[in-house]
Design an enzyme around this catalytic site. Structure first.
Site, PDB file in Angstrom:
ATOM      1  N   HIS A  19       0.753  -0.882   0.158  1.00 43.48           N
ATOM      2  CA  HIS A  19       0.169   0.113   0.212  1.00 43.48           C
ATOM      3  C   HIS A  19       0.881   1.576  -0.364  1.00 43.48           C
ATOM      4  CE1 HIS A  19       1.157   0.579   3.891  1.00 43.48           C
ATOM      5  NE2 HIS A  19       0.091  -0.868   4.331  1.00 43.48           N
ATOM      6  N   HIS A  22       3.848   1.282   2.563  1.00 38.22           N
ATOM      7  CA  HIS A  22       5.357   0.684   1.720  1.00 38.22           C
ATOM      8  C   HIS A  22       5.606   2.013   0.753  1.00 38.22           C
ATOM      9  CE1 HIS A  22       2.966  -2.766   2.951  1.00 38.22           C
ATOM     10  NE2 HIS A  22       3.257  -2.921   3.519  1.00 38.22           N
ATOM     11  N   CYS A 127       1.702 -11.275  20.264  1.00 40.54           N
ATOM     12  CA  CYS A 127       0.278 -10.827  19.761  1.00 40.54           C
ATOM     13  C   CYS A 127       1.591 -11.190  17.894  1.00 40.54           C
ATOM     14  CB  CYS A 127       0.781  -9.259  19.459  1.00 40.54           C
ATOM     15  SG  CYS A 127       0.195  -8.502  18.384  1.00 40.54           S
ATOM     16  N   CYS A 130       2.406  -8.246  15.803  1.00 38.48           N
ATOM     17  CA  CYS A 130       3.626  -7.466  15.725  1.00 38.48           C
ATOM     18  C   CYS A 130       4.196  -8.841  15.866  1.00 38.48           C
ATOM     19  CB  CYS A 130       3.920  -6.822  17.547  1.00 38.48           C
ATOM     20  SG  CYS A 130       2.439  -5.533  17.401  1.00 38.48           S
ATOM     21  N   CYS A 144      -3.824  -5.835  22.513  1.00 39.63           N
ATOM     22  CA  CYS A 144      -2.139  -5.513  21.946  1.00 39.63           C
ATOM     23  C   CYS A 144      -2.755  -3.845  21.562  1.00 39.63           C
ATOM     24  CB  CYS A 144      -2.053  -5.753  20.015  1.00 39.63           C
ATOM     25  SG  CYS A 144      -1.190  -5.153  19.781  1.00 39.63           S
ATOM     26  N   HIS A 147      -3.064  -3.714  17.617  1.00 38.93           N
ATOM     27  CA  HIS A 147      -3.710  -4.378  17.056  1.00 38.93           C
ATOM     28  C   HIS A 147      -5.107  -4.629  17.615  1.00 38.93           C
ATOM     29  CE1 HIS A 147       0.195  -5.402  14.626  1.00 38.93           C
ATOM     30  NE2 HIS A 147      -0.349  -5.368  13.637  1.00 38.93           N
ATOM     31  N   LYS A 298      -7.025   6.708  10.488  1.00 40.30           N
ATOM     32  CA  LYS A 298      -6.187   5.706  10.314  1.00 40.30           C
ATOM     33  C   LYS A 298      -6.046   4.879   8.788  1.00 40.30           C
ATOM     34  CE  LYS A 298      -3.708   2.423  12.824  1.00 40.30           C
ATOM     35  NZ  LYS A 298      -4.280   0.871  13.312  1.00 40.30           N
ATOM     36  N   LYS A 301      -8.034  -2.536   6.635  1.00 42.65           N
ATOM     37  CA  LYS A 301      -8.513  -2.600   5.249  1.00 42.65           C
ATOM     38  C   LYS A 301      -9.980  -3.037   6.299  1.00 42.65           C
ATOM     39  CE  LYS A 301      -5.660  -7.179   4.381  1.00 42.65           C
ATOM     40  NZ  LYS A 301      -5.788  -7.983   4.323  1.00 42.65           N
TER      41      LYS A 301
HETATM   42  N1  MSP Z   1       8.711  -6.761   8.130  1.00 37.67           N
HETATM   43  C1  MSP Z   1       8.919  -5.216   9.218  1.00 37.67           C
HETATM   44  C2  MSP Z   1      10.356  -4.622   8.780  1.00 37.67           C
HETATM   45  C3  MSP Z   1      11.187  -5.745   8.794  1.00 37.67           C
HETATM   46  S1  MSP Z   1      12.678  -4.346   8.698  1.00 37.67           S
HETATM   47  C4  MSP Z   1      13.959  -5.528   8.681  1.00 37.67           C
HETATM   48  C5  MSP Z   1       7.969  -4.611   8.868  1.00 37.67           C
HETATM   49  N2  MSP Z   1       6.715  -5.075   7.677  1.00 37.67           N
HETATM   50  S2  MSP Z   1       5.754  -4.158   7.507  1.00 37.67           S
HETATM   51  O1  MSP Z   1       5.173  -4.462   5.935  1.00 37.67           O
HETATM   52  O2  MSP Z   1       4.410  -3.995   7.940  1.00 37.67           O
HETATM   53  O3  MSP Z   1       6.161  -1.930   6.733  1.00 37.67           O
HETATM   54  C6  MSP Z   1       6.346  -2.028   7.496  1.00 37.67           C
HETATM   55  C7  MSP Z   1       6.476  -0.391   7.365  1.00 37.67           C
HETATM   56  O4  MSP Z   1       5.520   0.408   6.347  1.00 37.67           O
HETATM   57  C8  MSP Z   1       6.235   0.422   7.839  1.00 37.67           C
HETATM   58  O5  MSP Z   1       7.895   0.659   8.461  1.00 37.67           O
HETATM   59  C9  MSP Z   1       6.447   1.798   7.567  1.00 37.67           C
HETATM   60  O6  MSP Z   1       8.110   2.333   6.734  1.00 37.67           O
HETATM   61  C10 MSP Z   1       5.529   1.145   6.015  1.00 37.67           C
HETATM   62  N3  MSP Z   1       4.173   1.929   6.090  1.00 37.67           N
HETATM   63  C11 MSP Z   1       3.052   1.125   6.086  1.00 37.67           C
HETATM   64  N4  MSP Z   1       2.426   2.070   7.133  1.00 37.67           N
HETATM   65  C12 MSP Z   1       2.505   2.753   6.905  1.00 37.67           C
HETATM   66  C13 MSP Z   1       1.904   4.181   7.000  1.00 37.67           C
HETATM   67  N5  MSP Z   1       0.221   4.406   7.241  1.00 37.67           N
HETATM   68  N6  MSP Z   1       2.448   5.387   6.618  1.00 37.67           N
HETATM   69  C14 MSP Z   1       3.837   5.500   6.301  1.00 37.67           C
HETATM   70  N7  MSP Z   1       4.415   4.208   6.266  1.00 37.67           N
HETATM   71  C15 MSP Z   1       3.612   3.092   5.987  1.00 37.67           C
HETATM   72  O7  MSP Z   1       7.179  -3.654   9.653  1.00 37.67           O
END
Ligand code: MSP
Length: 647
Positions: A19, A22, A127, A130, A144, A147, A298, A301
């Site tokens: 999304h 990322h 959790c 997390c 959590c 979540h 926020k 889904k």
């Molecule tokens: N797999 C772990 C990270 C391991 S790194 C060694 C993880 N993955 S995740 O798919 O949940 O991605 C988290 C990252 O996605 C966040 O740190 C951020 O970079 C990005 N974001 C996810 N949701 C976001 C928002 N709503 N806004 C901005 N960035 C966000 O955690």
């Protein structure tokens, strides 16, 4: 100066499709990588996917798949998105790859050799979202905090890492390296967390097997966060020795781990203590950016408001999305995503400012200098000023990028875009032509074209295809050499006689009908939402009653929080008068002040002034929704002038 630059993104979980959250981190990393390449450094840009752990295992089972099947599918979604977004990474690591698993085991063994791993028993509230245990004091309600789901009580034999041993060393490191955790607010959070005391960390699990086995004790799999964090060195092929092998010795320590603020503790505490134990250098910087909300809510889904990047690219193009995400919100702060805001920026900044500049300059050159770059004559004050602004943009945009201030870098570039537009207005090439002042005309056209070249090069890291289209219209081939910072810092890089190649407009304006249709397309959740309370019926009014109301388009010039209030914001709103008006609005839970600047809101201007928390408000911003975090402001998607009356 450091001649290599190693930048990483988090590796993303494969239980979910990508999304804009990322995309945000990955675009930021791509801009940094491209910028450093243009500054002549040897760059390594790493991204990838995090594929182990209970969360992925469960998600796969729920879909009747093996975890690796799910991972294989979702990885393709990430790769496809990065391709469409023009992300030029140097390596993509998957934690299920052999090269990664080998390094995870090496790292674990090395920490164990240091005497920092022992076998114990872990009991706690877990959790799976997390992949983390919580203590009873952290979660008094057993849910959590992130979540909001009930936690599972789990008890298992586990290896522990003596993290407590590294508390002082880590604090000292942070003190001695103030840049290590950024921005500052995050550094403060981390130091207070460490000062509360680091406890030993459970680093293995026996309750599932989808992960990397502990060397010599395969009943345990290595904790998914240790597995995941090791990607930053496994992708460099760390060979277990101190020098680490060819790539490792060239690129480690990383210059920056770019992450979201949600995973700061893992990167600024767990990872560095692990590295300290292993005797490896710590990354130079961990930079945590803020979170995006969607129309003030926020992203989730269940609210069905997840912004799907492919649809955004279809609607606006990859470069507009890249531009918007980095321009809209200062890196480090939270921000709000909305289509009206995106449309507003495309129209005002990309179509009007940038697109128009290119079109008008190339058109003038076609008409008056035979479609080629003319030979400039002596420069007058007007040109000299343009050159100064141009060189300032080169210098300042670089400084801002070195500090991860993407929005500031773009603002610096836009000073040049706006100045070049003003220059065209003032220099008046058509009059010069009419009056036959040809040498002066050549100088004006040359400098206008040259400012476009500079803008193209400076914008390249942000909007690669747009910048390349600009440079091709100037008759340049956008190769590495053309894009170098060294060349752009010298005014006069365009060679006289180069043939221009007029092309399609860069960014067509999004006209009101198209804007309305986009808003409709992207608002299914809003259309289905029910009003929080059906509004009470009110007596009819006549048109004269309505005409008493002075409703106008208000352009938000600046916004800030009112001290001691989490709800009230003080806005300065341009309503077409000599000075902007001060307006107080109770939308601070739903919107960050930064996200409001530049938006065109609906303002009731002739409401009797009132004071809120001692601050005078001269007008009322119109909004709807149940309030608090769930209020949505009324705004215009089209490019209306500030002060336009609403009827
Ligand atoms: N797999 C772990 C990270 C391991 S790194 C060694 C993880 N993955 S995740 O798919 O949940 O991605 C988290 C990252 O996605 C966040 O740190 C951020 O970079 C990005 N974001 C996810 N949701 C976001 C928002 N709503 N806004 C901005 N960035 C966000 O955690």
């Amino acid at each position: 100066m450091n001649q290599t630059f190693y930048v990483t993104t988090p590796i993303y979980y494969v239980n979910d499709v990508p999304h804009i959250g990322h995309a945000y981190t990955t675009i930021a990393a791509d801009v940094m990588a491209r910028y450093h390449r243009s500054a002549g450094r040897e760059v390594r840009f790493l991204t990838g996917t995090d594929e182990h752990g209970l969360k992925i295992d469960k998600a796969a089972r729920a879909q009747g798949m093996r975890p690796i099947q799910l991972a294989d599918q979702v990885v393709e979604r990430f790769r496809a998105l990065w391709k469409r977004l023009d992300i030029r990474f140097d390596d993509f690591i998957r934690t299920t790859e052999e090269r990664h698993q080998r390094v995870v085991q090496r790292l674990f063994s090395r920490v164990r050799e240091r005497g920092d791993i022992y076998l114990g028993e872990y009991e706690g509230l877990y959790c799976t979202g997390c992949e983390e245990y919580f203590t009873e004091t952290q979660v008094p309600d057993g849910r959590c905090p992130l979540h909001q789901r009930p936690l599972e009580r789990m008890k298992e034999k586990s290896y522990f890492f003596r993290m407590s041993r590294y508390q002082e060393a880590l604090l000292r490191h942070i003190e001695e390296h103030p840049d290590f955790v950024q921005p500052e607010i995050r550094r403060n959070e981390i130091t207070s967390f460490i000062r509360e005391g680091l406890r030993d960390l459970s680093v293995s699990r026996t309750s599932f097997s989808w992960g990397v086995p502990v060397p010599d004790d395969p009943a345990h799999v290595i904790y998914v966060w240790i597995d995941a964090l090791a990607n930053y060195i496994s992708a460099l092929g760390w060979d277990g020795s101190d020098s680490g092998g060819e790539l490792f010795s060239r690129f480690w320590p990383a210059d920056v781990h770019l992450i979201g603020k949600d995973i700061l503790r893992f990167h600024a505490v767990y990872w560095p203590t692990f590295l300290l134990s292993a005797g490896l250098p710590l990354p130079r910087r961990v930079y945590a950016h803020g979170f995006w909300t969607i129309n003030g809510e926020k992203m989730s889904k269940s609210l069905r408001n997840v912004v799907e990047p492919h649809a955004l690219i279809d609607a606006y193009g990859a470069d507009a999305v890249r531009f918007f995400l980095l321009r809209e919100v200062p890196f480090g702060l939270d921000g709000d995503f909305s289509h009206p805001a995106l449309i507003g920026r495309v129209n005002a900044e990309l179509a009007n400012d940038l697109g128009n500049l290119l079109r008008r300059v190339v058109t003038v050159a076609e008409k008056y200098t035979r479609g080629e770059v003319p030979t400039p004559g002596a420069r007058e004050g007007l040109e000299q000023h343009l050159v100064e602004v141009g060189l300032r943009a080169v210098k300042e945009s670089a400084e801002h990028l070195e500090n991860f201030q993407f929005h500031r870098a773009l603002l610096s570039i836009w000073e040049l875009v706006r100045e070049a537009n003003r220059f065209m207005d003032e220099a008046g090439p058509w009059t010069l032509h009419k009056e036959g002042r040809l040498e002066r005309l050549n100088t004006v056209v040359y400098d206008a074209l040259e400012s476009l070249r500079v803008i193209g090069v400076l914008l390249h890291p942000f909007m690669p295809s747009t910048a390349e289209a600009m440079l091709s219209q100037l008759g340049l081939r956008p190769e590495q050499a053309e894009l170098s910072r060294e060349r752009v810092a010298r005014w006069g890089g365009l060679a006289a006689g180069t043939l221009l190649q007029k092309g399609a407009p860069l960014f067509p304006r999004i006209e009101p009908e198209r804007a309305q249709s986009l808003l409709g397309q992207f608002a299914p959740a809003a259309q289905e939402a029910k009003p929080s309370q059906p509004p009470p019926e009110k007596p009819q009014i006549a048109i004269e009653d309505f005409q008493k109301i002075d409703l106008r388009v208000g352009l938000v010039r600046s916004a800030e929080r009112i001290k001691k209030s989490d709800k009230l914001l003080r806005l300065m709103v341009d309503v077409g008068e000599a000075e902007p008006r001060q307006v107080v609005a109770g939308i601070g839970k739903a919107y960050t002040p930064e996200s409001l600047v530049g938006r065109r809101i609906l303002l009731l201007c002739n409401l009797k002034p009132a004071k809120l928390m001692g601050v005078e408000s001269r007008g009322m911003l119109l909004a709807a929704g149940p309030g608090g975090e769930r209020v949505v402001i009324a705004e215009f998607a089209g490019d209306l002038a500030a002060g336009e009356s609403v009827h």
